[in-house]
Design a protein around this motif. Structure first.
Motif, PDB file in Angstrom:
ATOM      1  N   GLY A  58     -77.571  21.981 -74.922  1.00 36.05           N
ATOM      2  CA  GLY A  58     -76.794  23.010 -75.604  1.00 36.05           C
ATOM      3  C   GLY A  58     -75.319  22.870 -75.314  1.00 36.05           C
ATOM      4  N   SER A  59     -74.991  22.562 -74.070  1.00 38.54           N
ATOM      5  CA  SER A  59     -73.602  22.321 -73.701  1.00 38.54           C
ATOM      6  C   SER A  59     -73.075  21.060 -74.376  1.00 38.54           C
ATOM      7  CB  SER A  59     -73.491  22.195 -72.179  1.00 38.54           C
ATOM      8  OG  SER A  59     -72.183  21.824 -71.796  1.00 38.54           O
ATOM      9  N   ALA A  60     -73.890  20.017 -74.410  1.00 33.52           N
ATOM     10  CA  ALA A  60     -73.458  18.746 -74.993  1.00 33.52           C
ATOM     11  C   ALA A  60     -73.168  18.873 -76.483  1.00 33.52           C
ATOM     12  CB  ALA A  60     -74.523  17.681 -74.754  1.00 33.52           C
ATOM     13  N   ILE A  61     -73.978  19.647 -77.210  1.00 31.72           N
ATOM     14  CA  ILE A  61     -73.774  19.790 -78.653  1.00 31.72           C
ATOM     15  C   ILE A  61     -72.451  20.498 -78.947  1.00 31.72           C
ATOM     16  CG2 ILE A  61     -74.610  21.111 -80.662  1.00 31.72           C
ATOM     17  CD1 ILE A  61     -77.352  20.105 -80.156  1.00 31.72           C
ATOM     18  N   LEU A  62     -71.986  21.333 -78.018  1.00 31.21           N
ATOM     19  CA  LEU A  62     -70.694  21.990 -78.214  1.00 31.21           C
ATOM     20  C   LEU A  62     -69.535  20.996 -78.166  1.00 31.21           C
ATOM     21  CD1 LEU A  62     -71.204  25.257 -76.111  1.00 31.21           C
ATOM     22  CD2 LEU A  62     -71.117  25.049 -78.607  1.00 31.21           C
ATOM     23  N   GLU A  63     -69.813  19.770 -77.770  1.00 30.34           N
ATOM     24  CA  GLU A  63     -68.788  18.723 -77.802  1.00 30.34           C
ATOM     25  C   GLU A  63     -68.989  17.766 -78.979  1.00 30.34           C
ATOM     26  OE1 GLU A  63     -68.488  16.871 -73.962  1.00 30.34           O
ATOM     27  OE2 GLU A  63     -67.318  18.574 -73.225  1.00 30.34           O
ATOM     28  N   GLU A  64     -69.846  18.183 -79.925  1.00 33.75           N
ATOM     29  CA  GLU A  64     -70.120  17.373 -81.118  1.00 33.75           C
ATOM     30  C   GLU A  64     -69.501  17.955 -82.372  1.00 33.75           C
ATOM     31  OE1 GLU A  64     -71.608  14.341 -81.178  1.00 33.75           O
ATOM     32  OE2 GLU A  64     -71.494  14.541 -78.989  1.00 33.75           O
ATOM     33  N   GLY A  65     -68.478  18.809 -82.211  1.00 33.61           N
ATOM     34  CA  GLY A  65     -67.764  19.344 -83.355  1.00 33.61           C
ATOM     35  C   GLY A  65     -68.523  20.428 -84.084  1.00 33.61           C
ATOM     36  N   LEU A  85     -60.701  20.348 -75.999  1.00 34.40           N
ATOM     37  CA  LEU A  85     -61.749  21.360 -76.103  1.00 34.40           C
ATOM     38  C   LEU A  85     -63.042  20.751 -75.571  1.00 34.40           C
ATOM     39  CD1 LEU A  85     -62.825  24.078 -77.080  1.00 34.40           C
ATOM     40  CD2 LEU A  85     -62.955  23.154 -79.397  1.00 34.40           C
ATOM     41  N   SER A  86     -63.580  21.336 -74.510  1.00 35.83           N
ATOM     42  CA  SER A  86     -64.759  20.751 -73.883  1.00 35.83           C
ATOM     43  C   SER A  86     -65.694  21.845 -73.384  1.00 35.83           C
ATOM     44  CB  SER A  86     -64.343  19.856 -72.706  1.00 35.83           C
ATOM     45  OG  SER A  86     -63.677  20.625 -71.714  1.00 35.83           O
ATOM     46  N   SER A  87     -66.905  21.440 -73.031  1.00 38.64           N
ATOM     47  CA  SER A  87     -67.880  22.388 -72.502  1.00 38.64           C
ATOM     48  C   SER A  87     -68.553  21.778 -71.279  1.00 38.64           C
ATOM     49  CB  SER A  87     -68.932  22.742 -73.558  1.00 38.64           C
ATOM     50  OG  SER A  87     -69.674  21.585 -73.921  1.00 38.64           O
ATOM     51  N   ASP A  88     -69.108  22.656 -70.455  1.00 42.27           N
ATOM     52  CA  ASP A  88     -69.789  22.200 -69.260  1.00 42.27           C
ATOM     53  C   ASP A  88     -70.814  23.252 -68.865  1.00 42.27           C
ATOM     54  OD1 ASP A  88     -70.334  20.495 -67.108  1.00 42.27           O
ATOM     55  OD2 ASP A  88     -68.991  21.616 -65.787  1.00 42.27           O
ATOM     56  N   SER A  89     -71.901  22.814 -68.264  1.00 47.25           N
ATOM     57  CA  SER A  89     -72.915  23.762 -67.821  1.00 47.25           C
ATOM     58  C   SER A  89     -73.412  23.354 -66.444  1.00 47.25           C
ATOM     59  CB  SER A  89     -74.087  23.813 -68.802  1.00 47.25           C
ATOM     60  OG  SER A  89     -74.758  22.559 -68.860  1.00 47.25           O
ATOM     61  N   GLY A  90     -73.968  24.325 -65.734  1.00 43.49           N
ATOM     62  CA  GLY A  90     -74.494  24.068 -64.416  1.00 43.49           C
ATOM     63  C   GLY A  90     -75.670  24.976 -64.126  1.00 43.49           C
ATOM     64  N   ARG A  91     -75.928  25.160 -62.864  1.00 39.95           N
ATOM     65  CA  ARG A  91     -77.071  25.970 -62.457  1.00 39.95           C
ATOM     66  C   ARG A  91     -76.905  27.428 -62.888  1.00 39.95           C
ATOM     67  NH1 ARG A  91     -78.431  24.911 -56.448  1.00 39.95           N
ATOM     68  NH2 ARG A  91     -79.435  23.058 -57.336  1.00 39.95           N
ATOM     69  N   GLU A  92     -75.674  27.945 -62.853  1.00 40.89           N
ATOM     70  CA  GLU A  92     -75.470  29.368 -63.092  1.00 40.89           C
ATOM     71  C   GLU A  92     -74.770  29.708 -64.396  1.00 40.89           C
ATOM     72  OE1 GLU A  92     -73.563  31.174 -59.759  1.00 40.89           O
ATOM     73  OE2 GLU A  92     -75.039  30.459 -58.308  1.00 40.89           O
ATOM     74  N   SER A  93     -73.907  28.849 -64.895  1.00 41.43           N
ATOM     75  CA  SER A  93     -73.072  29.255 -66.024  1.00 41.43           C
ATOM     76  C   SER A  93     -72.838  28.139 -67.029  1.00 41.43           C
ATOM     77  CB  SER A  93     -71.721  29.769 -65.516  1.00 41.43           C
ATOM     78  OG  SER A  93     -71.021  28.722 -64.860  1.00 41.43           O
ATOM     79  N   LEU A  94     -72.375  28.558 -68.208  1.00 37.36           N
ATOM     80  CA  LEU A  94     -71.885  27.675 -69.259  1.00 37.36           C
ATOM     81  C   LEU A  94     -70.411  27.996 -69.439  1.00 37.36           C
ATOM     82  CD1 LEU A  94     -72.227  25.824 -71.882  1.00 37.36           C
ATOM     83  CD2 LEU A  94     -72.600  27.984 -73.095  1.00 37.36           C
ATOM     84  N   SER A  95     -69.580  26.976 -69.522  1.00 41.51           N
ATOM     85  CA  SER A  95     -68.155  27.226 -69.737  1.00 41.51           C
ATOM     86  C   SER A  95     -67.631  26.393 -70.895  1.00 41.51           C
ATOM     87  CB  SER A  95     -67.353  26.923 -68.462  1.00 41.51           C
ATOM     88  OG  SER A  95     -67.457  25.551 -68.115  1.00 41.51           O
ATOM     89  N   ILE A  96     -66.674  26.958 -71.598  1.00 44.72           N
ATOM     90  CA  ILE A  96     -65.985  26.263 -72.683  1.00 44.72           C
ATOM     91  C   ILE A  96     -64.500  26.320 -72.374  1.00 44.72           C
ATOM     92  CG2 ILE A  96     -65.513  26.213 -75.152  1.00 44.72           C
ATOM     93  CD1 ILE A  96     -68.176  27.670 -75.584  1.00 44.72           C
ATOM     94  N   SER A  97     -63.855  25.161 -72.295  1.00 44.46           N
ATOM     95  CA  SER A  97     -62.451  25.076 -71.890  1.00 44.46           C
ATOM     96  C   SER A  97     -61.588  24.600 -73.046  1.00 44.46           C
ATOM     97  CB  SER A  97     -62.299  24.118 -70.703  1.00 44.46           C
ATOM     98  OG  SER A  97     -63.059  24.567 -69.599  1.00 44.46           O
ATOM     99  N   ASN A 120     -72.356  22.190 -84.284  1.00 38.48           N
ATOM    100  CA  ASN A 120     -73.014  21.117 -85.051  1.00 38.48           C
ATOM    101  C   ASN A 120     -74.525  21.042 -84.755  1.00 38.48           C
ATOM    102  OD1 ASN A 120     -73.356  18.932 -86.695  1.00 38.48           O
ATOM    103  ND2 ASN A 120     -72.224  17.490 -85.416  1.00 38.48           N
ATOM    104  N   LEU A 121     -75.216  22.114 -85.128  1.00 40.48           N
ATOM    105  CA  LEU A 121     -76.660  22.173 -84.906  1.00 40.48           C
ATOM    106  C   LEU A 121     -77.386  21.431 -86.027  1.00 40.48           C
ATOM    107  CD1 LEU A 121     -77.195  25.829 -83.622  1.00 40.48           C
ATOM    108  CD2 LEU A 121     -77.781  23.722 -82.430  1.00 40.48           C
ATOM    109  N   THR A 122     -77.385  20.109 -85.918  1.00 41.32           N
ATOM    110  CA  THR A 122     -78.036  19.258 -86.906  1.00 41.32           C
ATOM    111  C   THR A 122     -78.956  18.276 -86.188  1.00 41.32           C
ATOM    112  OG1 THR A 122     -76.258  17.620 -86.811  1.00 41.32           O
ATOM    113  CG2 THR A 122     -76.028  19.387 -88.441  1.00 41.32           C
ATOM    114  N   PRO A 123     -79.978  17.776 -86.882  1.00 40.57           N
ATOM    115  CA  PRO A 123     -80.850  16.773 -86.259  1.00 40.57           C
ATOM    116  C   PRO A 123     -80.079  15.565 -85.747  1.00 40.57           C
ATOM    117  CG  PRO A 123     -81.853  17.608 -88.274  1.00 40.57           C
ATOM    118  CD  PRO A 123     -80.456  18.165 -88.228  1.00 40.57           C
ATOM    119  N   LYS A 124     -79.048  15.154 -86.483  1.00 35.44           N
ATOM    120  CA  LYS A 124     -78.269  13.988 -86.084  1.00 35.44           C
ATOM    121  C   LYS A 124     -77.560  14.237 -84.758  1.00 35.44           C
ATOM    122  CE  LYS A 124     -74.532  10.925 -87.640  1.00 35.44           C
ATOM    123  NZ  LYS A 124     -73.560  10.637 -88.731  1.00 35.44           N
ATOM    124  N   ALA A 125     -76.929  15.404 -84.625  1.00 30.31           N
ATOM    125  CA  ALA A 125     -76.210  15.723 -83.383  1.00 30.31           C
ATOM    126  C   ALA A 125     -77.172  15.863 -82.214  1.00 30.31           C
ATOM    127  CB  ALA A 125     -75.405  17.007 -83.565  1.00 30.31           C
TER     128      ALA A 125
END
Length: 416
Positions: A58-65, A85-97, A120-125
């Motif tokens: 979910g975090s990775a797709i936020l870096e797919e436009g 514009l980037s995203s990151d996730s961990g044990r406790e949180s999701l962040s968008i910078s 970009n919630l697509t099968p390709k992404a």
């Protein structure tokens, strides 16, 4: 100007904002921290054993436009405007910078809004981020540090969600519906904390961010689950074609009152193994015995887990001796504490290097957030430094002797 704690009312929800106006550079920085959006929150909301992979992807797709522009076009437009514009996730949180020059702040927030409205919630992404994640796992199969660390995580947190490590199988399980549900449940106002600042006033920032946040639902709060460390010591050996032994070790660590204990643990950890040359572990393992190039020990304190973690790498023939030295050093540390010379050296470094940890706006905001995270005033760091400066030898040694739990060491070893 120091960071301040502000509030923005969005749809009846008071969203905390840690803000610092700084005119040193004509730029703007923003981080949205969804404190319910980490692996543990996803596990609680989805009840799925592959929750960590849902969070990662979910975090990775936020870096797919966005769905409209796609990954390449979106990235090109950001690059043309020097917007990050980037995203990151961990044990406790999701962040968008988000960061940009002041003159591009409007465009930067526009791209953020577009991304949050239509990721970009697509099968390709999804297939792309799955392939990337699997490639990363395959690459780690040859990274013996990662293997040793992952195996230690599994035994330290056995029986808890913190023990889950993404696998090829768990990644393949994730569907677009999983990601969509993850966004609906976790990119919400409840649990959102904002870090922001730069060459713009708070009032101006508030006016610009409100329309973006108004699209968020209130959502639910998922309290961070505490992962209790295993009560029994355990050793695990993983066989790999290596000429070195990779040794990771960890143990429980109890910190009950952050405000009263954080500075003491910071000094204790520095002397035992976090301080590099001059620390007990490195002196005994490398300098005096030549058993390893490096050796360290750090104290990790979060809402989900508190523990000590150490590492060393040595020749296969030296493995057993090095492990024995680690045990002896930690035992001696608990029994006898530290010397006045070690305390003075720790104070000199921790107090003297503090300006280097406050050079950038990002560093200052992160430090203020860490204080907020633990329920302390934003300037808690100043109080912590004052406490370190006043710390007496008998007080730090009495504190160290209370932490016999770190003697319960578990080891994860990669060897031939």
């Amino acid at each position: 100007m120091a960071a301040t704690l502000e509030k923005i009312n969005i749809n009846g929800v008071e969203v905390p904002v840690i803000y610092e106006e700084s005119k040193l550079v004509p730029a703007f920085n923003l981080k949205l921290i969804f404190t319910n959006g980490g692996e543990l929150g996803t596990f609680m909301s989805s009840k799925k054993d592959y929750a960590s992979s849902i969070t990662d992807l979910g975090s990775a797709i936020l870096e797919e436009g966005t769905k409209q522009l796609g990954s390449v076009k979106f990235a090109q437009e950001l690059e043309e405007r020097s917007i990050t514009l980037s995203s990151d996730s961990g044990r406790e949180s999701l962040s968008i910078s988000l960061s940009a020059l002041k003159e591009d702040m409007g465009d930067a927030l526009g791209y953020l809004d577009a991304l949050l409205r239509s990721p970009n919630l697509t099968p390709k992404a999804l297939n792309k981020v799955k392939e990337d994640a699997i490639a990363n796992i395959l690459q780690k199969e040859a990274d013996f540090d990662e293997i040793a660390n992952d195996e230690l995580t599994k035994i330290l947190f056995k029986g808890t969600p913190c023990a889950y490590i993404p696998t090829q199988k768990s990644i393949q399980k994730v569907t677009l519906k999983d990601i969509e549900e993850y966004y609906k449940r976790h990119i919400v106002l409840s649990g959102l904390v904002i870090l922001a600042g730069g060459d713009v006033s708070f009032k101006e920032f508030e006016k610009r961010i409100q329309p973006i946040l108004s699209n968020f639902k209130k959502g639910n709060t998922y309290p961070i689950q505490k992962c209790t460390l295993a009560q029994t010591k355990e050793n695990i050996i993983t066989k790999k074609p290596t000429e070195q032994a990779y040794v990771y070790f960890g143990s429980p660590l109890t910190i009950q009152d952050y405000a009263k204990e954080a500075y003491k643990m910071r000094v204790a950890a520095f002397v035992l193994g976090a301080g590099g040359f001059g620390s007990r572990l490195l002196e005994e393992v490398r300098v005096k015995r030549g058993l390893a190039y490096s050796a360290y020990w750090h104290a990790y304190n979060t809402k989900s887990a508190t523990y000590g973690l150490g590492y060393l790498q040595t020749k296969l023939d030296n493995k057993d001796e090095a492990i024995q030295v680690v045990k002896e050093v930690i035992s001696d540390f608990i029994q006898k504490g530290i010397t006045q010379e070690e305390l003075d050296a720790a104070k000199k470094f921790l107090l003297g290097s503090e300006p280097l940890r406050n050079e950038t706006l990002s560093q200052r905001l992160s430090k203020a957030y860490n204080a907020y995270y633990f329920g302390q005033p934003l300037d808690f760091g100043i109080q912590e430094l004052a406490n370190i400066e006043r710390l007496q030898l008998e007080d730090i040694n009495a504190y160290i002797k209370q932490h016999r739990e770190i003697l319960d060491l578990s080891f994860s070893i990669v060897e031939k």
